[in-house]
Design a protein around this motif. Sequence first.
Motif, PDB file in Angstrom:
ATOM      1  N   THR A   2       0.835  -1.206   0.000  1.00 42.34           N
ATOM      2  CA  THR A   2       0.000   0.000   0.000  1.00 42.34           C
ATOM      3  C   THR A   2       0.864   1.247   0.000  1.00 42.34           C
ATOM      4  O   THR A   2       0.646   2.169  -0.790  1.00 42.34           O
ATOM      5  CB  THR A   2      -0.937  -0.003   1.225  1.00 42.34           C
ATOM      6  OG1 THR A   2      -1.686  -1.214   1.239  1.00 42.34           O
ATOM      7  CG2 THR A   2      -1.881   1.175   1.204  1.00 42.34           C
ATOM      8  N   GLN A   3       1.860   1.271   0.854  1.00 40.12           N
ATOM      9  CA  GLN A   3       2.747   2.426   0.948  1.00 40.12           C
ATOM     10  C   GLN A   3       3.503   2.631  -0.362  1.00 40.12           C
ATOM     11  O   GLN A   3       3.671   3.764  -0.811  1.00 40.12           O
ATOM     12  CB  GLN A   3       3.716   2.245   2.111  1.00 40.12           C
ATOM     13  CG  GLN A   3       4.583   3.450   2.362  1.00 40.12           C
ATOM     14  CD  GLN A   3       5.443   3.280   3.592  1.00 40.12           C
ATOM     15  OE1 GLN A   3       5.616   2.188   4.108  1.00 40.12           O
ATOM     16  NE2 GLN A   3       6.005   4.371   4.065  1.00 40.12           N
ATOM     17  N   GLY A  21      -6.351  -4.068   3.598  1.00 40.09           N
ATOM     18  CA  GLY A  21      -5.426  -4.144   4.729  1.00 40.09           C
ATOM     19  C   GLY A  21      -6.047  -3.712   6.040  1.00 40.09           C
ATOM     20  O   GLY A  21      -5.862  -4.377   7.068  1.00 40.09           O
ATOM     21  N   ILE A  22      -6.779  -2.601   6.025  1.00 42.24           N
ATOM     22  CA  ILE A  22      -7.386  -2.112   7.268  1.00 42.24           C
ATOM     23  C   ILE A  22      -8.449  -3.090   7.755  1.00 42.24           C
ATOM     24  O   ILE A  22      -8.593  -3.316   8.955  1.00 42.24           O
ATOM     25  CB  ILE A  22      -7.922  -0.665   7.124  1.00 42.24           C
ATOM     26  CG1 ILE A  22      -8.224  -0.043   8.490  1.00 42.24           C
ATOM     27  CG2 ILE A  22      -9.152  -0.594   6.268  1.00 42.24           C
ATOM     28  CD1 ILE A  22      -7.055   0.451   9.223  1.00 42.24           C
ATOM     29  N   ARG A  26      -8.180  -4.964  11.356  1.00 38.99           N
ATOM     30  CA  ARG A  26      -9.288  -4.907  12.317  1.00 38.99           C
ATOM     31  C   ARG A  26      -9.779  -6.301  12.679  1.00 38.99           C
ATOM     32  O   ARG A  26     -10.104  -6.570  13.835  1.00 38.99           O
ATOM     33  CB  ARG A  26     -10.419  -4.055  11.758  1.00 38.99           C
ATOM     34  CG  ARG A  26     -10.093  -2.583  11.741  1.00 38.99           C
ATOM     35  CD  ARG A  26     -11.219  -1.759  11.167  1.00 38.99           C
ATOM     36  NE  ARG A  26     -10.882  -0.342  11.178  1.00 38.99           N
ATOM     37  CZ  ARG A  26     -11.273   0.514  10.267  1.00 38.99           C
ATOM     38  NH1 ARG A  26     -12.038   0.136   9.253  1.00 38.99           N
ATOM     39  NH2 ARG A  26     -10.917   1.788  10.353  1.00 38.99           N
ATOM     40  N   ALA A  27      -9.844  -7.190  11.687  1.00 38.43           N
ATOM     41  CA  ALA A  27     -10.295  -8.560  11.946  1.00 38.43           C
ATOM     42  C   ALA A  27      -9.365  -9.271  12.928  1.00 38.43           C
ATOM     43  O   ALA A  27      -9.820 -10.045  13.779  1.00 38.43           O
ATOM     44  CB  ALA A  27     -10.379  -9.338  10.636  1.00 38.43           C
ATOM     45  N   PHE A  28      -8.071  -8.995  12.814  1.00 40.48           N
ATOM     46  CA  PHE A  28      -7.091  -9.596  13.722  1.00 40.48           C
ATOM     47  C   PHE A  28      -6.895  -8.772  14.989  1.00 40.48           C
ATOM     48  O   PHE A  28      -6.097  -9.134  15.844  1.00 40.48           O
ATOM     49  CB  PHE A  28      -5.749  -9.795  13.013  1.00 40.48           C
ATOM     50  CG  PHE A  28      -5.756 -10.893  12.004  1.00 40.48           C
ATOM     51  CD1 PHE A  28      -5.922 -12.213  12.384  1.00 40.48           C
ATOM     52  CD2 PHE A  28      -5.604 -10.612  10.661  1.00 40.48           C
ATOM     53  CE1 PHE A  28      -5.927 -13.235  11.453  1.00 40.48           C
ATOM     54  CE2 PHE A  28      -5.610 -11.616   9.709  1.00 40.48           C
ATOM     55  CZ  PHE A  28      -5.778 -12.935  10.102  1.00 40.48           C
ATOM     56  N   GLU A  36      -0.802   1.808  11.556  1.00 43.42           N
ATOM     57  CA  GLU A  36       0.012   2.040  10.364  1.00 43.42           C
ATOM     58  C   GLU A  36      -0.855   2.304   9.132  1.00 43.42           C
ATOM     59  O   GLU A  36      -0.519   3.142   8.308  1.00 43.42           O
ATOM     60  CB  GLU A  36       0.968   0.871  10.143  1.00 43.42           C
ATOM     61  CG  GLU A  36       2.087   0.862  11.176  1.00 43.42           C
ATOM     62  CD  GLU A  36       3.052  -0.292  11.036  1.00 43.42           C
ATOM     63  OE1 GLU A  36       2.716  -1.311  10.374  1.00 43.42           O
ATOM     64  OE2 GLU A  36       4.159  -0.183  11.584  1.00 43.42           O
ATOM     65  N   PHE A  37      -1.973   1.604   9.003  1.00 45.84           N
ATOM     66  CA  PHE A  37      -2.878   1.889   7.887  1.00 45.84           C
ATOM     67  C   PHE A  37      -3.526   3.261   8.055  1.00 45.84           C
ATOM     68  O   PHE A  37      -3.689   3.999   7.078  1.00 45.84           O
ATOM     69  CB  PHE A  37      -3.932   0.791   7.724  1.00 45.84           C
ATOM     70  CG  PHE A  37      -3.445  -0.389   6.940  1.00 45.84           C
ATOM     71  CD1 PHE A  37      -3.265  -0.302   5.568  1.00 45.84           C
ATOM     72  CD2 PHE A  37      -3.143  -1.582   7.570  1.00 45.84           C
ATOM     73  CE1 PHE A  37      -2.804  -1.386   4.835  1.00 45.84           C
ATOM     74  CE2 PHE A  37      -2.688  -2.676   6.851  1.00 45.84           C
ATOM     75  CZ  PHE A  37      -2.508  -2.580   5.479  1.00 45.84           C
ATOM     76  N   ASN A  38      -3.872   3.614   9.286  1.00 46.61           N
ATOM     77  CA  ASN A  38      -4.409   4.962   9.527  1.00 46.61           C
ATOM     78  C   ASN A  38      -3.375   6.024   9.177  1.00 46.61           C
ATOM     79  O   ASN A  38      -3.718   7.091   8.660  1.00 46.61           O
ATOM     80  CB  ASN A  38      -4.860   5.113  10.978  1.00 46.61           C
ATOM     81  CG  ASN A  38      -6.144   4.369  11.252  1.00 46.61           C
ATOM     82  OD1 ASN A  38      -6.941   4.106  10.363  1.00 46.61           O
ATOM     83  ND2 ASN A  38      -6.353   4.017  12.519  1.00 46.61           N
TER      84      ASN A  38
END
Length: 112
Positions: A2-3, A21-22, A26-28, A36-38
Amino acid sequence: MTQIYFKMKDINKALILYKKGIEKARAFNDDVLIAEFNYLKALYIDSIDKRTVFQTFSVLKDNVMYPDLEELALDTANYCKEIGQFENSTTFFDVMVDARIQIQRGECLYEI
């Protein structure tokens, strides 16, 4: 990935991976990955939402992830420099230097 897509300015691919990814983070219930995704969204989509960027840095500090903090702070500083936000760039270079000092003090080790 993503980055990398964000850095390449391929926003469509980056957003697709961001959403996947987010959701997985969240699921995990992985607070570090969520942060990091935020961070990626705050930097590349929300035009440098400093509050969220610093929240991510705080999560990394709390988890003694100084190498990750160093890398993200450097990326943020370079991105700010690239878009002409030199004051913000200086702030994030300072964060990077502080993280590097913590690493050198032995707070954590670089990955081998």
